[in-house]
Design a protein around this motif. Structure first.
Motif, PDB file in Angstrom:
ATOM      1  N   THR A 153       0.809  -1.224   0.000  1.00  0.00           N
ATOM      2  CA  THR A 153       0.000   0.000   0.000  1.00  0.00           C
ATOM      3  C   THR A 153       0.841   1.273   0.000  1.00  0.00           C
ATOM      4  OG1 THR A 153      -1.901  -1.083   1.006  1.00  0.00           O
ATOM      5  CG2 THR A 153      -1.753   1.303   1.258  1.00  0.00           C
ATOM      6  N   PRO A 154       1.877   1.383   0.841  1.00  0.00           N
ATOM      7  CA  PRO A 154       2.678   2.625   0.791  1.00  0.00           C
ATOM      8  C   PRO A 154       3.345   2.852  -0.563  1.00  0.00           C
ATOM      9  CG  PRO A 154       3.150   1.372   2.787  1.00  0.00           C
ATOM     10  CD  PRO A 154       2.346   0.482   1.906  1.00  0.00           C
ATOM     11  N   VAL A 155       3.723   1.767  -1.238  1.00  0.00           N
ATOM     12  CA  VAL A 155       4.367   1.890  -2.545  1.00  0.00           C
ATOM     13  C   VAL A 155       3.375   2.413  -3.576  1.00  0.00           C
ATOM     14  CG1 VAL A 155       5.571   0.664  -4.386  1.00  0.00           C
ATOM     15  CG2 VAL A 155       5.970   0.022  -1.991  1.00  0.00           C
ATOM     16  N   VAL A 156       2.204   1.797  -3.632  1.00  0.00           N
ATOM     17  CA  VAL A 156       1.188   2.220  -4.600  1.00  0.00           C
ATOM     18  C   VAL A 156       0.713   3.634  -4.283  1.00  0.00           C
ATOM     19  CG1 VAL A 156      -1.112   1.722  -5.505  1.00  0.00           C
ATOM     20  CG2 VAL A 156       0.504  -0.146  -5.069  1.00  0.00           C
ATOM     21  N   ARG A 157       0.633   3.959  -3.021  1.00  0.00           N
ATOM     22  CA  ARG A 157       0.241   5.315  -2.613  1.00  0.00           C
ATOM     23  C   ARG A 157       1.237   6.351  -3.151  1.00  0.00           C
ATOM     24  NH1 ARG A 157      -3.128   7.360   1.381  1.00  0.00           N
ATOM     25  NH2 ARG A 157      -2.539   9.429   2.150  1.00  0.00           N
ATOM     26  N   ALA A 158       2.519   6.033  -3.061  1.00  0.00           N
ATOM     27  CA  ALA A 158       3.539   6.945  -3.584  1.00  0.00           C
ATOM     28  C   ALA A 158       3.479   7.028  -5.108  1.00  0.00           C
ATOM     29  CB  ALA A 158       4.922   6.497  -3.137  1.00  0.00           C
ATOM     30  N   TRP A 159       3.186   5.915  -5.757  1.00  0.00           N
ATOM     31  CA  TRP A 159       3.072   5.918  -7.221  1.00  0.00           C
ATOM     32  C   TRP A 159       2.015   6.897  -7.701  1.00  0.00           C
ATOM     33  CZ3 TRP A 159       2.881   0.020  -8.844  1.00  0.00           C
ATOM     34  CH2 TRP A 159       4.156  -0.537  -8.660  1.00  0.00           C
ATOM     35  N   ALA A 160       0.972   7.091  -6.923  1.00  0.00           N
ATOM     36  CA  ALA A 160      -0.121   7.974  -7.334  1.00  0.00           C
ATOM     37  C   ALA A 160       0.348   9.409  -7.527  1.00  0.00           C
ATOM     38  CB  ALA A 160      -1.251   7.931  -6.308  1.00  0.00           C
ATOM     39  N   GLU A 161       1.525   9.737  -7.001  1.00  0.00           N
ATOM     40  CA  GLU A 161       2.085  11.083  -7.165  1.00  0.00           C
ATOM     41  C   GLU A 161       3.431  11.042  -7.880  1.00  0.00           C
ATOM     42  OE1 GLU A 161       1.212  13.811  -3.684  1.00  0.00           O
ATOM     43  OE2 GLU A 161       0.952  11.863  -2.691  1.00  0.00           O
ATOM     44  N   ASP A 162       3.660  10.001  -8.646  1.00  0.00           N
ATOM     45  CA  ASP A 162       4.921   9.830  -9.367  1.00  0.00           C
ATOM     46  C   ASP A 162       5.068  10.892 -10.455  1.00  0.00           C
ATOM     47  OD1 ASP A 162       7.124   7.531  -9.581  1.00  0.00           O
ATOM     48  OD2 ASP A 162       6.665   8.201 -11.635  1.00  0.00           O
ATOM     49  N   ASP A 163       6.309  11.069 -10.920  1.00  0.00           N
ATOM     50  CA  ASP A 163       6.536  12.039 -11.990  1.00  0.00           C
ATOM     51  C   ASP A 163       6.192  11.492 -13.363  1.00  0.00           C
ATOM     52  OD1 ASP A 163       8.626  10.271 -12.358  1.00  0.00           O
ATOM     53  OD2 ASP A 163      10.223  11.739 -12.033  1.00  0.00           O
ATOM     54  N   SER A 164       5.749  10.240 -13.435  1.00  0.00           N
ATOM     55  CA  SER A 164       5.296   9.625 -14.682  1.00  0.00           C
ATOM     56  C   SER A 164       3.785   9.440 -14.623  1.00  0.00           C
ATOM     57  CB  SER A 164       5.964   8.263 -14.895  1.00  0.00           C
ATOM     58  OG  SER A 164       5.275   7.502 -15.876  1.00  0.00           O
ATOM     59  N   LEU A 165       3.082   9.943 -15.621  1.00  0.00           N
ATOM     60  CA  LEU A 165       1.632   9.750 -15.628  1.00  0.00           C
ATOM     61  C   LEU A 165       1.268   8.274 -15.743  1.00  0.00           C
ATOM     62  CD1 LEU A 165      -0.141   9.182 -18.528  1.00  0.00           C
ATOM     63  CD2 LEU A 165       0.942  11.317 -19.133  1.00  0.00           C
ATOM     64  N   TRP A 166       2.162   7.476 -16.346  1.00  0.00           N
ATOM     65  CA  TRP A 166       1.876   6.048 -16.528  1.00  0.00           C
ATOM     66  C   TRP A 166       2.001   5.279 -15.219  1.00  0.00           C
ATOM     67  CZ3 TRP A 166      -0.802   5.228 -20.599  1.00  0.00           C
ATOM     68  CH2 TRP A 166      -0.641   6.084 -21.699  1.00  0.00           C
ATOM     69  N   VAL A 167       2.935   5.671 -14.369  1.00  0.00           N
ATOM     70  CA  VAL A 167       3.015   5.057 -13.043  1.00  0.00           C
ATOM     71  C   VAL A 167       1.797   5.479 -12.220  1.00  0.00           C
ATOM     72  CG1 VAL A 167       4.372   4.899 -10.915  1.00  0.00           C
ATOM     73  CG2 VAL A 167       5.527   4.908 -13.132  1.00  0.00           C
ATOM     74  N   ARG A 168       1.377   6.717 -12.383  1.00  0.00           N
ATOM     75  CA  ARG A 168       0.158   7.167 -11.706  1.00  0.00           C
ATOM     76  C   ARG A 168      -1.053   6.359 -12.181  1.00  0.00           C
ATOM     77  NH1 ARG A 168      -0.127  13.327  -9.983  1.00  0.00           N
ATOM     78  NH2 ARG A 168       2.069  13.789  -9.610  1.00  0.00           N
ATOM     79  N   ARG A 169      -1.145   6.130 -13.490  1.00  0.00           N
ATOM     80  CA  ARG A 169      -2.261   5.335 -14.009  1.00  0.00           C
ATOM     81  C   ARG A 169      -2.231   3.928 -13.418  1.00  0.00           C
ATOM     82  NH1 ARG A 169      -5.916   5.189 -18.692  1.00  0.00           N
ATOM     83  NH2 ARG A 169      -6.230   3.032 -19.368  1.00  0.00           N
ATOM     84  N   THR A 170      -1.041   3.361 -13.282  1.00  0.00           N
ATOM     85  CA  THR A 170      -0.913   2.045 -12.660  1.00  0.00           C
ATOM     86  C   THR A 170      -1.473   2.058 -11.252  1.00  0.00           C
ATOM     87  OG1 THR A 170       1.046   1.550 -13.992  1.00  0.00           O
ATOM     88  CG2 THR A 170       0.726   0.233 -12.012  1.00  0.00           C
ATOM     89  N   ALA A 171      -1.162   3.091 -10.488  1.00  0.00           N
ATOM     90  CA  ALA A 171      -1.668   3.189  -9.115  1.00  0.00           C
ATOM     91  C   ALA A 171      -3.190   3.305  -9.096  1.00  0.00           C
ATOM     92  CB  ALA A 171      -1.043   4.397  -8.422  1.00  0.00           C
ATOM     93  N   ILE A 172      -3.744   4.109  -9.983  1.00  0.00           N
ATOM     94  CA  ILE A 172      -5.189   4.311 -10.022  1.00  0.00           C
ATOM     95  C   ILE A 172      -5.923   3.011 -10.343  1.00  0.00           C
ATOM     96  CG2 ILE A 172      -7.049   5.477 -11.282  1.00  0.00           C
ATOM     97  CD1 ILE A 172      -5.052   7.834 -11.675  1.00  0.00           C
ATOM     98  N   LEU A 173      -5.334   2.213 -11.231  1.00  0.00           N
ATOM     99  CA  LEU A 173      -6.007   0.998 -11.695  1.00  0.00           C
ATOM    100  C   LEU A 173      -5.628  -0.262 -10.915  1.00  0.00           C
ATOM    101  CD1 LEU A 173      -5.730   1.541 -15.568  1.00  0.00           C
ATOM    102  CD2 LEU A 173      -7.619   2.153 -14.038  1.00  0.00           C
ATOM    103  N   ALA A 174      -4.738  -0.138  -9.955  1.00  0.00           N
ATOM    104  CA  ALA A 174      -4.205  -1.328  -9.275  1.00  0.00           C
ATOM    105  C   ALA A 174      -5.236  -2.075  -8.444  1.00  0.00           C
ATOM    106  CB  ALA A 174      -3.027  -0.937  -8.384  1.00  0.00           C
ATOM    107  N   GLN A 175      -6.381  -1.448  -8.159  1.00  0.00           N
ATOM    108  CA  GLN A 175      -7.405  -2.143  -7.379  1.00  0.00           C
ATOM    109  C   GLN A 175      -8.612  -2.543  -8.227  1.00  0.00           C
ATOM    110  OE1 GLN A 175      -7.743  -1.371  -2.984  1.00  0.00           O
ATOM    111  NE2 GLN A 175      -7.387   0.735  -3.679  1.00  0.00           N
ATOM    112  N   LEU A 176      -8.508  -2.469  -9.518  1.00  0.00           N
ATOM    113  CA  LEU A 176      -9.648  -2.846 -10.363  1.00  0.00           C
ATOM    114  C   LEU A 176     -10.191  -4.239 -10.040  1.00  0.00           C
ATOM    115  CD1 LEU A 176      -9.028  -1.592 -14.020  1.00  0.00           C
ATOM    116  CD2 LEU A 176     -10.639  -0.709 -12.338  1.00  0.00           C
TER     117      LEU A 176
END
Length: 253
Positions: free
Chosen positions: A153-176
């Protein structure tokens, strides 16, 4: 546009299983369809060419290779090096699909844990297109997150504010795929830091991901989704996607 993808790297990934990589490349070349490949490349807006395999043909081509004992990846280091080599050295897009097939193969289930998340972040960042990133989020990151909430969870939480929009998208969709096991606090964070006004809040692939995440969770908790939409300023695209299959009647009375 889709990820560019390098030609074959001059410096090969140390520790990779070169026989497996060679067998995959040879099989993909043999099963290819150049006419189909051109259409696939246009459709996907990909600078990297395709071999021209459909998804069923790709799976059938890879299955005997990935199951062969001669190509077993005996340890975690070899597994990760092989995934990275297939990915980083890819000259055709199917080689990146093959890298994800190796990463997700049942033989290597024990390697897929929190320590693997940096690999998935790298693949999302360099893959930089929806077909690759969505697979990473839903089939690779999601199982790790479900299996180890405290660690992931802390890793995915940090990804949501990553400097890559694609890593952010990964975080947003990781709980689908999480359904009733969705961590609402994590989902809220991943959505809120990517709403309009955020660094990538105007990007189509972020706005679409927000709507998709909400639409999918609405199948489990429509009231929560309606509340979220009502309490936040979403882009028209995100709002439309979130409410696509909902009405007020969906809210439990």
């Amino acid at each position: 546009m889709s990820s560019r993808g390098p030609a074959r790297a001059d410096a090969q990934e140390p520790g990779a299983h070169r026989a497996l990589i060679g067998a995959i490349r040879e099989a993909l070349a043999a099963a290819g369809d150049p006419e189909r490949a051109a259409g696939q490349q246009r459709y996907m807006k990909s600078a990297m060419p395709y071999r021209g395999l459909t998804s069923p043909v790709l799976r059938a081509t890879l299955k005997p290779i990935l199951s062969a004992t001669a190509y077993d990846l005996a340890d975690r280091g070899t597994w990760e090096a092989t995934v990275r080599a297939l990915w980083d050295e890819a000259a055709y897009r199917e080689e990146r699909y093959a890298a994800l097939a190796v990463a997700g193969h049942r033989r290597y289930r024990s390697f897929r844990d929190v320590a693997t998340l940096p690999l998935y972040a790298d693949l999302s960042r360099t893959g930089a297109w929806w077909d690759l990133v969505d697979d990473i989020a839903t089939h690779h990151v999601a199982p790790v997150l479900l299996a180890d909430r405290a660690g992931a969870t802390p890793v995915v939480r940090a990804w949501a504010e990553d400097d890559s929009l694609w890593v952010r998208r990964t975080a947003i969709l990781a709980q689908l795929p999480a359904k009733a096991e969705t961590d609402r606090d994590l989902l809220t964070h991943c959505l809120e830091v990517n709403l309009p006004g955020s660094e990538f809040g105007s990007e189509f692939f972020i706005r679409k991901a927000i709507g998709w995440a909400l639409r999918e969770f609405a199948k489990t908790d429509p009231e929560w989704v309606l509340d979220f939409v009502g309490d936040h300023e979403l882009s028209p695209l995100s709002r439309r996607e979130a409410l696509k299959h909902l009405t007020v009647a969906d809210v439990p009375g």
